[in-house]
Design an enzyme around this catalytic site. Structure first.
Site, mmCIF file in Angstrom:
data_model
loop_
_atom_site.group_PDB
_atom_site.id
_atom_site.type_symbol
_atom_site.label_atom_id
_atom_site.label_comp_id
_atom_site.label_asym_id
_atom_site.label_seq_id
_atom_site.Cartn_x
_atom_site.Cartn_y
_atom_site.Cartn_z
ATOM 1 N N ASN A 158 0.793 -1.238 0.000
ATOM 2 C CA ASN A 158 0.000 0.000 0.000
ATOM 3 C C ASN A 158 0.825 1.288 0.000
ATOM 4 O O ASN A 158 0.360 2.307 -0.500
ATOM 5 C CB ASN A 158 -1.038 -0.016 1.128
ATOM 6 C CG ASN A 158 -0.429 -0.104 2.490
ATOM 7 O OD1 ASN A 158 0.689 -0.601 2.651
ATOM 8 N ND2 ASN A 158 -1.138 0.372 3.488
ATOM 9 N N GLY A 233 2.732 -5.514 7.303
ATOM 10 C CA GLY A 233 1.746 -6.227 6.488
ATOM 11 C C GLY A 233 0.597 -6.692 7.346
ATOM 12 O O GLY A 233 0.294 -6.102 8.388
ATOM 13 N N SER A 234 -0.013 -7.788 6.922
ATOM 14 C CA SER A 234 -1.227 -8.252 7.624
ATOM 15 C C SER A 234 -0.876 -9.100 8.845
ATOM 16 O O SER A 234 0.196 -9.716 8.912
ATOM 17 C CB SER A 234 -2.085 -9.054 6.654
ATOM 18 O OG SER A 234 -1.382 -10.209 6.258
ATOM 19 N N GLU A 253 4.516 -4.453 12.082
ATOM 20 C CA GLU A 253 3.625 -3.301 11.881
ATOM 21 C C GLU A 253 2.425 -3.859 11.138
ATOM 22 O O GLU A 253 2.502 -4.140 9.940
ATOM 23 C CB GLU A 253 4.325 -2.220 11.040
ATOM 24 C CG GLU A 253 5.553 -1.610 11.684
ATOM 25 C CD GLU A 253 5.210 -0.653 12.813
ATOM 26 O OE1 GLU A 253 4.066 -0.188 12.899
ATOM 27 O OE2 GLU A 253 6.100 -0.385 13.640
ATOM 28 N N LEU A 254 1.307 -4.011 11.846
ATOM 29 C CA LEU A 254 0.176 -4.756 11.277
ATOM 30 C C LEU A 254 -1.024 -3.849 11.033
ATOM 31 O O LEU A 254 -0.908 -2.642 10.975
ATOM 32 C CB LEU A 254 -0.163 -5.927 12.211
ATOM 33 C CG LEU A 254 1.038 -6.835 12.563
ATOM 34 C CD1 LEU A 254 0.637 -7.892 13.574
ATOM 35 C CD2 LEU A 254 1.617 -7.474 11.303
ATOM 36 N N CYS A 287 -3.357 1.249 6.824
ATOM 37 C CA CYS A 287 -3.606 0.597 8.113
ATOM 38 C C CYS A 287 -4.254 1.567 9.105
ATOM 39 O O CYS A 287 -4.792 1.139 10.113
ATOM 40 C CB CYS A 287 -2.300 0.052 8.672
ATOM 41 S SG CYS A 287 -0.973 1.229 8.540
ATOM 42 N N GLU A 381 -10.458 -5.790 9.629
ATOM 43 C CA GLU A 381 -9.883 -4.659 8.882
ATOM 44 C C GLU A 381 -10.448 -4.702 7.464
ATOM 45 O O GLU A 381 -10.206 -5.647 6.716
ATOM 46 C CB GLU A 381 -8.361 -4.820 8.838
ATOM 47 C CG GLU A 381 -7.687 -3.743 8.022
ATOM 48 C CD GLU A 381 -6.158 -3.925 7.952
ATOM 49 O OE1 GLU A 381 -5.695 -5.049 7.693
ATOM 50 O OE2 GLU A 381 -5.446 -2.929 8.160
HETATM 51 P P1 NAD Z 1 0.463 -9.112 3.423
HETATM 52 O O1 NAD Z 1 0.583 -9.566 4.822
HETATM 53 O O2 NAD Z 1 -0.336 -9.923 2.482
HETATM 54 O O3 NAD Z 1 1.920 -9.004 2.755
HETATM 55 C C1 NAD Z 1 2.931 -8.235 3.363
HETATM 56 C C2 NAD Z 1 4.274 -8.739 2.878
HETATM 57 O O4 NAD Z 1 4.469 -10.064 3.381
HETATM 58 C C3 NAD Z 1 4.388 -8.840 1.351
HETATM 59 O O5 NAD Z 1 5.688 -8.465 0.961
HETATM 60 C C4 NAD Z 1 4.159 -10.298 1.126
HETATM 61 O O6 NAD Z 1 4.707 -10.762 -0.094
HETATM 62 C C5 NAD Z 1 4.878 -10.901 2.315
HETATM 63 N N1 NAD Z 1 4.525 -12.289 2.607
HETATM 64 C C6 NAD Z 1 3.336 -12.902 2.470
HETATM 65 N N2 NAD Z 1 3.440 -14.185 2.846
HETATM 66 C C7 NAD Z 1 4.733 -14.381 3.235
HETATM 67 C C8 NAD Z 1 5.452 -15.490 3.731
HETATM 68 N N3 NAD Z 1 4.868 -16.665 3.914
HETATM 69 N N4 NAD Z 1 6.751 -15.326 4.046
HETATM 70 C C9 NAD Z 1 7.353 -14.134 3.879
HETATM 71 N N5 NAD Z 1 6.723 -13.038 3.400
HETATM 72 C C10 NAD Z 1 5.427 -13.168 3.085
HETATM 73 O O7 NAD Z 1 -0.031 -7.594 3.465
HETATM 74 P P2 NAD Z 1 -0.433 -6.647 2.258
HETATM 75 O O8 NAD Z 1 -1.727 -7.109 1.708
HETATM 76 O O9 NAD Z 1 0.717 -6.431 1.345
HETATM 77 O O10 NAD Z 1 -0.625 -5.268 3.059
HETATM 78 C C11 NAD Z 1 -1.775 -4.952 3.715
HETATM 79 C C12 NAD Z 1 -1.646 -5.150 5.199
HETATM 80 O O11 NAD Z 1 -0.533 -4.419 5.686
HETATM 81 C C13 NAD Z 1 -2.843 -4.602 5.953
HETATM 82 O O12 NAD Z 1 -3.204 -5.486 6.981
HETATM 83 C C14 NAD Z 1 -2.325 -3.294 6.523
HETATM 84 O O13 NAD Z 1 -3.016 -2.832 7.643
HETATM 85 C C15 NAD Z 1 -0.923 -3.646 6.828
HETATM 86 N N6 NAD Z 1 -0.100 -2.437 6.943
HETATM 87 C C16 NAD Z 1 0.364 -2.065 8.163
HETATM 88 C C17 NAD Z 1 1.111 -0.897 8.288
HETATM 89 C C18 NAD Z 1 1.657 -0.441 9.608
HETATM 90 O O14 NAD Z 1 2.598 0.363 9.604
HETATM 91 N N7 NAD Z 1 1.150 -0.887 10.737
HETATM 92 C C19 NAD Z 1 1.373 -0.123 7.173
HETATM 93 C C20 NAD Z 1 0.868 -0.545 5.953
HETATM 94 C C21 NAD Z 1 0.148 -1.713 5.849
#
Ligand code: NAD
Length: 479
Positions: A158, A233-234, A253-254, A287, A381
Site C-alpha cells: 500500500n 503487512g497483515s 507493523e500490522l 492501516c 480490517e
Molecule cells: P500481506 O501480509 O499480504 O503481505 C505483506 C508482505 O508479506 C508482502 O511483501 C508479502 O509478499 C509478504 N509475505 C506474504 N506471505 C509471506 C510469507 N509466507 N513469508 C514471507 N513473506 C510473506 O499484506 P499486504 O496485503 O501487502 O498489506 C496490507 C496489510 O498491511 C494490511 O493489513 C495493513 O493494515 C498492513 N499495513 C500495516 C502498516 C503499519 O505500519 N502498521 C502499514 C501498511 C500496511
C-alpha cells in the site's frame, strides 16, 4: 533506465549490484489491467548470495563512519527529489494509487531519508556516571547501541516506497545491512530505490532488493544470518513469521480498524471533510484509514449529513488523473471482497448512506450506519473505502467503543477540550492518539506502531533505530 518500460525486465539488486534471475514477473495496473513493468525474479541461489553478502559485510557496516551513513541517506533524499515525478507515476501505475497521493508518498519518503540522515548524526550513545552509589565510585559507563545484525525487511503493497524507506533509512543509519523483500504486487518503486542506493558509497552487500514470490521468502525468514525481521503487512502473515522464528528479533507493523471519535464540541465541518477524505484515501488501503466513526448523539445527525455530503463530493476514477482522490483497490479480487463485506452488513440490517457499488477494482466511497456489532466491516480490517457510523451517548461510551477492537494502531478524537484530549491519551488502547484530526495522521519522524493485534515495535526513525539495536555498556574503572 526508463521507469515503466515493459520491453526489458527490470533487474533486481543483489549485494548492491543489478542482477537478473531465472524468471520474469509482470506488474499490472489494477485500474485498466495494463502491464506497467516487468522485473527479473531472483533464483534461490541468488537469494543465498544476497544473505551471504549481508552477513559478510556485517562488521564493516557496524563500523561505517557516521558521515558515510548520513551522506548515503542524504543522497537518496536528493535523488528522490530529482526523480520525484517519475517515481510518483511509477507508484501510481503499479499500485493504482491516485497520482495526487503518489506524489505525497514520494514527498514523505524524501522526508524519511532526510530524517534518517539527521538521526544517524544524533545517535551516539551516552555517558553515565555510576558514582551515584558509594560502591560504584570511580566508575563510568559508556552506553552505545549496536545493531543486532543484517535486517530482513518485508513490506506491503500500500505504500510501496515510503514503507520501504522506513526500513532502509534506519538500518543504514545504525550500520545494519538490509535485505528488502517488497510486495509482489508493487515491487517496482523499491527496485528504483535500489538503483538510487547503488549510487552511494555504501559497501557491497549493504543492501539487496529481492522481489521474490512468497514461497521463496521462507528461506530469508528462517536464515539465522538475518537476525532481525522487520515486517509490515497483515496480522496472519506477520504472526506466522514471528511464530516460525521465535529466537529472532521480529517487529510487526500490522493492520487495524481505526476509529475517529467526533464529540459534541468538535468543528463538524472540519471533522466531516477529514473523515471523508481519510476513510477513502488510497481507496481505504491504509492501516490507519478511518473505518469506524464514533459520533456523540447530540451532533450525530448534523455530522452525518455533512459527512455524507463530503463523501459524495470525492472524485473517484482514473489514478493517473490529477483530480482523482479515490482510485481502484490493488486488485479486482480485493474489491470483490470489500463489496461482499458491505453486502453482508446490509443483509444483516445495516443502512447504506453512500456508495456500496463496485466497478472492476473500484469500490465507491461507502458509508454504513446501524451496523450489527459482529459484522466484518465492524470487527475486521476492511482495507477498502468503507466506513461505519456508530452513535454513542457520551465520551465514556465513545472511548469504550474505540477500545472494543482487537486492534490498536491509532485513534483520532475531534474535540476542543484539553481535558478530554488528555483523557483520550490515558484511556485509548492504541499506539497513537491524534487530537483534532483523523487517526490516519502520521508524521514520518514520530514513533509509530500498534498495541494489541496491531503489532510489536515502533517505526519512525529514532524508534526504529532503537528497535534495530541493543544497548551495550562499557564500564570504565579507576576514574
Ligand atoms: P500481506 O501480509 O499480504 O503481505 C505483506 C508482505 O508479506 C508482502 O511483501 C508479502 O509478499 C509478504 N509475505 C506474504 N506471505 C509471506 C510469507 N509466507 N513469508 C514471507 N513473506 C510473506 O499484506 P499486504 O496485503 O501487502 O498489506 C496490507 C496489510 O498491511 C494490511 O493489513 C495493513 O493494515 C498492513 N499495513 C500495516 C502498516 C503499519 O505500519 N502498521 C502499514 C501498511 C500496511
Amino acid at each position: 533506465m526508463d521507469v515503466g518500460r515493459t520491453s526489458e525486465p527490470r533487474p533486481f539488486w543483489l549485494a548492491g549490484r543489478p542482477a537478473t534471475g531465472d524468471a520474469e514477473q509482470a506488474v499490472t495496473n489494477s485500474h485498466d489491467g495494463r502491464v506497467v513493468g516487468v522485473h527479473s525474479v531472483p533464483t534461490p541461489e541468488q537469494v543465498e548470495q544476497a544473505v551471504a553478502a549481508a552477513d559478510a559485510v556485517r562488521k564493516r557496516a557496524a563500523a561505517l563512519p557516521i558521515h558515510v551513513r548520513a551522506e548515503a541517506l542524504a543522497h537518496v533524499a536528493r535523488r528522490l527529489t530529482e526523480r520525484a515525478e517519475e517515481i510518483a507515476r511509477l507508484i501510481s501505475e503499479e499500485n493504482g494509487k491516485p497520482i495526487f497521493w503518489a506524489r505525497g508518498e514520494v514527498g514523505r519518503a524524501i522526508s524519511t531519508f532526510r530524517f534518517g540522515a539527521e538521526e544517524a548524526r544524533r545517535f551516539s550513545g551516552e555517558v553515565q556516571r555510576l558514582d551515584t552509589e558509594p560502591a560504584a565510585q570511580g566508575r563510568l559507563a559508556y552506553v552505545s547501541r549496536v545493531p543486532y545484525g543484517p535486517v530482513l525487511a518485508i513490506t506491503p503493497f500500500n505504500f510501496p516506497l515510503n514503507l520501504v524507506a522506513h526500513k532502509v533509512a534506519p538500518a543504514i543509519a545504525v550500520g545494519a545491512p538490509i535485505v528488502i523483500k517488497p510486495a509482489p504486487a508493487t515491487p517496482l518503486s523499491a527496485l528504483v530505490l535500489g538503483e538510487i542506493l547503488a549510487e552511494t558509497d555504501l559497501p557491497e552487500g549493504m543492501f539487496s532488493v529481492l522481489p521474490v514470490p512468497n514461497d521463496r521468502a521462507s528461506s530469508l525468514v528462517e536464515d539465522p544470518r538475518l537476525p532481525v525481521v522487520s515486517f509490515t503487512g497483515s496480522g496472519p502473515v506477520g504472526y506466522s513469521i514471528m511464530d516460525s522464528v521465535p529466537r529472532k528479533h521480529v517487529t510487526l507493523e500490522l493492520g487495524g480498524n481505526a476509529a475517529a471519535v467526533v464529540l459534541a464540541d468538535a468543528d463538524l465541518e472540519w471533522a466531516a471533510s477529514r473523515v471523508a477524505l481519510f476513510s477513502n484515501y488510497q481507496a481505504g488501503q491504509s492501516c490507519i484509514a478511518v473505518q469506524r466513526v464514533i459520533v456523540e448523539d447530540a451532533v450525530a445527525d448534523a455530522f452525518t449529513d455533512k459527512l455524507v455530503a463530503a463523501v459524495g463530493s470525492l472524485v473517484t476514477g482514473d489514478p493517473a488523473d490529477d483530480k482523482t482522490q479515490v482510485g481502484p483497490l490493488v486488485s479486482e479480487d480485493a474489491a470483490v471482497r470489500v463489496e461482499s463485506w458491505v453486502n453482508e452488513a446490509v443483509s444483516a440490517g445495516a443502512r447504506l448512506l453512500a456508495g456500496g457499488t463496485r466497478d472492476g477494482a473500484t469500490v465507491t466511497p461507502t458509508v454504513l450506519a446501524d451496523v450489527p456489532a459482529d459484522a466484518k466491516v465492524a470487527r475486521e480490517e476492511v482495507f477498502g473505502p468503507v466506513m461505519i457510523v456508530q452513535r454513542v451517548a457520551s465520551v465514556d461510551e465513545a472511548f469504550a467503543a474505540v477500545n472494543d477492537s482487537r486492534y490498536g494502531l491509532q485513534a483520532g478524537v475531534f474535540t476542543r477540550s484539553l481535558d478530554v484530549a488528555f483523557r483520550a491519551n490515558r484511556e485509548l488502547e492504541v499506539g497513537g492518539v491524534i487530537i483534532g484530526d483523523v487517526p490516519s495522521y502520521r508524521a514520518d519522524q514520530m514513533p509509530y506502531g500498534g498495541v494489541k493485534e496491531s503489532g510489536v515495535g515502533r517505526e519512525g526513525l529514532r524508534s526504529a533505530m532503537e528497535d534495530l539495536t541493543y544497548e551495550k555498556v562499557m564500564v570504565l574503572t579507576g576514574l
